[in-house]
Scaffold this motif. Structure first.
Motif, mmCIF file in Angstrom:
data_model
loop_
_atom_site.group_PDB
_atom_site.id
_atom_site.type_symbol
_atom_site.label_atom_id
_atom_site.label_comp_id
_atom_site.label_asym_id
_atom_site.label_seq_id
_atom_site.Cartn_x
_atom_site.Cartn_y
_atom_site.Cartn_z
ATOM 1 N N PRO A 178 -3.041 20.844 -13.150
ATOM 2 C CA PRO A 178 -3.849 19.889 -12.381
ATOM 3 C C PRO A 178 -2.969 18.879 -11.663
ATOM 4 O O PRO A 178 -1.816 18.665 -12.023
ATOM 5 N N VAL A 179 -3.546 18.239 -10.652
ATOM 6 C CA VAL A 179 -2.860 17.199 -9.895
ATOM 7 C C VAL A 179 -3.346 15.834 -10.374
ATOM 8 O O VAL A 179 -4.547 15.620 -10.569
ATOM 9 N N TRP A 180 -2.390 14.916 -10.565
ATOM 10 C CA TRP A 180 -2.709 13.541 -10.931
ATOM 11 C C TRP A 180 -2.256 12.617 -9.809
ATOM 12 O O TRP A 180 -1.098 12.673 -9.387
ATOM 13 N N PHE A 181 -3.160 11.766 -9.314
ATOM 14 C CA PHE A 181 -2.823 10.802 -8.268
ATOM 15 C C PHE A 181 -2.642 9.417 -8.882
ATOM 16 O O PHE A 181 -3.443 8.976 -9.707
ATOM 17 N N VAL A 182 -1.577 8.727 -8.469
ATOM 18 C CA VAL A 182 -1.280 7.390 -8.971
ATOM 19 C C VAL A 182 -0.748 6.546 -7.823
ATOM 20 O O VAL A 182 -0.115 7.063 -6.905
ATOM 21 N N GLY A 183 -1.003 5.229 -7.844
ATOM 22 C CA GLY A 183 -0.534 4.357 -6.776
ATOM 23 C C GLY A 183 -1.703 3.702 -6.052
ATOM 24 O O GLY A 183 -2.871 4.048 -6.271
ATOM 25 N N ASP A 184 -1.400 2.768 -5.146
ATOM 26 C CA ASP A 184 -2.484 2.056 -4.473
ATOM 27 C C ASP A 184 -3.208 2.925 -3.441
ATOM 28 O O ASP A 184 -4.275 2.550 -2.950
ATOM 29 N N GLY A 185 -2.643 4.081 -3.114
ATOM 30 C CA GLY A 185 -3.332 5.024 -2.236
ATOM 31 C C GLY A 185 -3.938 6.190 -2.991
ATOM 32 O O GLY A 185 -4.433 7.151 -2.393
ATOM 33 N N ALA A 186 -3.920 6.101 -4.324
ATOM 34 C CA ALA A 186 -4.351 7.228 -5.150
ATOM 35 C C ALA A 186 -5.837 7.519 -5.024
ATOM 36 O O ALA A 186 -6.255 8.674 -4.917
ATOM 37 N N GLU A 187 -6.649 6.468 -5.043
ATOM 38 C CA GLU A 187 -8.097 6.697 -5.014
ATOM 39 C C GLU A 187 -8.524 7.351 -3.703
ATOM 40 O O GLU A 187 -9.339 8.283 -3.703
ATOM 41 N N LEU A 188 -7.965 6.876 -2.597
ATOM 42 C CA LEU A 188 -8.269 7.480 -1.297
ATOM 43 C C LEU A 188 -7.899 8.961 -1.292
ATOM 44 O O LEU A 188 -8.696 9.813 -0.858
ATOM 45 N N ALA B 230 -5.417 8.510 -11.853
ATOM 46 C CA ALA B 230 -4.818 7.748 -12.952
ATOM 47 C C ALA B 230 -5.741 6.603 -13.354
ATOM 48 O O ALA B 230 -6.423 6.017 -12.509
ATOM 49 N N PRO B 231 -5.792 6.268 -14.638
ATOM 50 C CA PRO B 231 -6.610 5.136 -15.078
ATOM 51 C C PRO B 231 -6.221 3.871 -14.323
ATOM 52 O O PRO B 231 -5.053 3.687 -13.966
ATOM 53 N N ALA B 232 -7.181 2.999 -14.084
ATOM 54 C CA ALA B 232 -6.936 1.801 -13.292
ATOM 55 C C ALA B 232 -5.780 0.967 -13.849
ATOM 56 O O ALA B 232 -4.983 0.404 -13.094
ATOM 57 N N ALA B 233 -5.650 0.912 -15.162
ATOM 58 C CA ALA B 233 -4.603 0.100 -15.784
ATOM 59 C C ALA B 233 -3.209 0.638 -15.508
ATOM 60 O O ALA B 233 -2.226 -0.099 -15.597
ATOM 61 N N ARG B 234 -3.104 1.928 -15.168
ATOM 62 C CA ARG B 234 -1.797 2.541 -14.903
ATOM 63 C C ARG B 234 -1.648 2.985 -13.452
ATOM 64 O O ARG B 234 -0.669 3.629 -13.107
ATOM 65 N N ARG B 235 -2.610 2.618 -12.615
ATOM 66 C CA ARG B 235 -2.585 3.129 -11.245
ATOM 67 C C ARG B 235 -1.613 2.368 -10.352
ATOM 68 O O ARG B 235 -1.055 2.920 -9.412
ATOM 69 N N PHE B 236 -1.413 1.086 -10.647
ATOM 70 C CA PHE B 236 -0.584 0.246 -9.788
ATOM 71 C C PHE B 236 0.824 0.095 -10.360
ATOM 72 O O PHE B 236 1.091 0.444 -11.509
ATOM 73 N N ALA B 237 1.709 -0.443 -9.539
ATOM 74 C CA ALA B 237 3.119 -0.561 -9.927
ATOM 75 C C ALA B 237 3.287 -1.440 -11.157
ATOM 76 O O ALA B 237 2.688 -2.513 -11.259
ATOM 77 N N HIS B 238 4.111 -0.977 -12.101
ATOM 78 C CA HIS B 238 4.458 -1.742 -13.291
ATOM 79 C C HIS B 238 5.978 -1.812 -13.383
ATOM 80 O O HIS B 238 6.654 -0.777 -13.346
ATOM 81 N N ALA B 239 6.509 -3.010 -13.517
ATOM 82 C CA ALA B 239 7.957 -3.184 -13.582
ATOM 83 C C ALA B 239 8.558 -2.456 -14.773
ATOM 84 O O ALA B 239 9.702 -1.995 -14.712
#
Length: 238
Positions: free
Chosen positions: A161-171, A188-197
């Motif tokens: 399967p394909v997993w999308f992550v990042g601020d353009g993932a939902e689109l 990706a779950p919302a908590a892990r979708r955006f950049a984490h240092a």
């Protein structure tokens, strides 16, 4: 090895300290505030709260791009300043690799996607296993349809399967779901979708060849700034 990492590549900003694969502290802000005003106070408070000083940090890491041109410069400047002050090395980590590390341990084809505007996304592709990531496609700025064609070919061959992550993932996920319903895909779950240092720190820790003298840190834009693109377009018209 204690690594202090910063990510200001997109709307969300964060800093983290990791040691030997363990996140010791992390601060994350997704409020569309100016990174230049927030990131250094965030880092200072984080170090204070976990009772660490810059002298106790062994190395630094930063999401070096692609991403917001201004955001990248802010993050890299902050890391350069701290690394110079502490006389420690620094690593420039691909923002897309760091996003993929948000899902490390996930079995599938991981596609980080950041909105690059102008109908394009900053993206790459990785094969994820229970323990690691393997890069399949290098970082690039391409139309959504182009990365979809590549993902379709990889997903069919890998039977994953394909997993999308990042601020353009939902689109990307919504469009993929609509246009290619025969291929399994997940957002990706919302908590892990955006950049984490912390993900940038963990990526740097596993790829120690990325560490360099701080003076060598530079942003990776993948394409020219909009003003320069418009200027070149005008020159071509003439």
């Amino acid at each position: 090895m204690k690594i202090l990492a910063i990510d200001t590549s997109a709307v969300a900003a964060g800093c983290a300290v990791c040691e030997d694969g363990v996140v010791l502290a992390e601060s994350f802000l997704n409020r569309k505030l100016t990174h230049s005003q927030t990131i250094l106070p965030m880092a200072e408070d984080m170090l204070k709260n976990c009772q660490l000083s810059l002298k106790e940090i062994d190395a630094f890491a930063v999401a070096a791009g692609p991403g917001s041109f201004t955001g990248l410069r802010i993050g890299i400047s902050a890391v350069k300043a701290m690394a110079f002050a502490a006389e420690k090395p620094a690593a420039g980590v691909s923002t897309l690799l760091a996003l993929a590390y948000n899902l490390v341990g996930t079995r599938g084809i991981i596609c980080p996607a950041m909105d690059a505007r102008c109908g394009q996304v900053y993206t790459a592709v990785f094969r994820g296993t229970e323990t690691s990531l393997e890069r399949l496609i290098e970082d690039e700025a391409v139309p959504v349809e182009q990365i979809f064609s590549q993902l379709e070919e990889i997903s069919r061959a890998e039977k994953l399967p394909v997993w999308f992550v990042g601020d353009g993932a939902e689109l990307c996920f919504r469009r993929w779901e609509s246009e290619r319903p025969e291929f399994d895909a997940f957002l990706a779950p919302a908590a892990r979708r955006f950049a984490h240092a912390s993900s940038a720190a963990l990526a740097a820790e596993q790829q120690k060849e990325l560490f360099r003298p701080a003076v060598e840190l530079n942003p990776v834009y993948l394409r020219l700034p909009q003003a320069e693109r418009e200027y070149q377009a005008k020159l071509q018209q003439k």
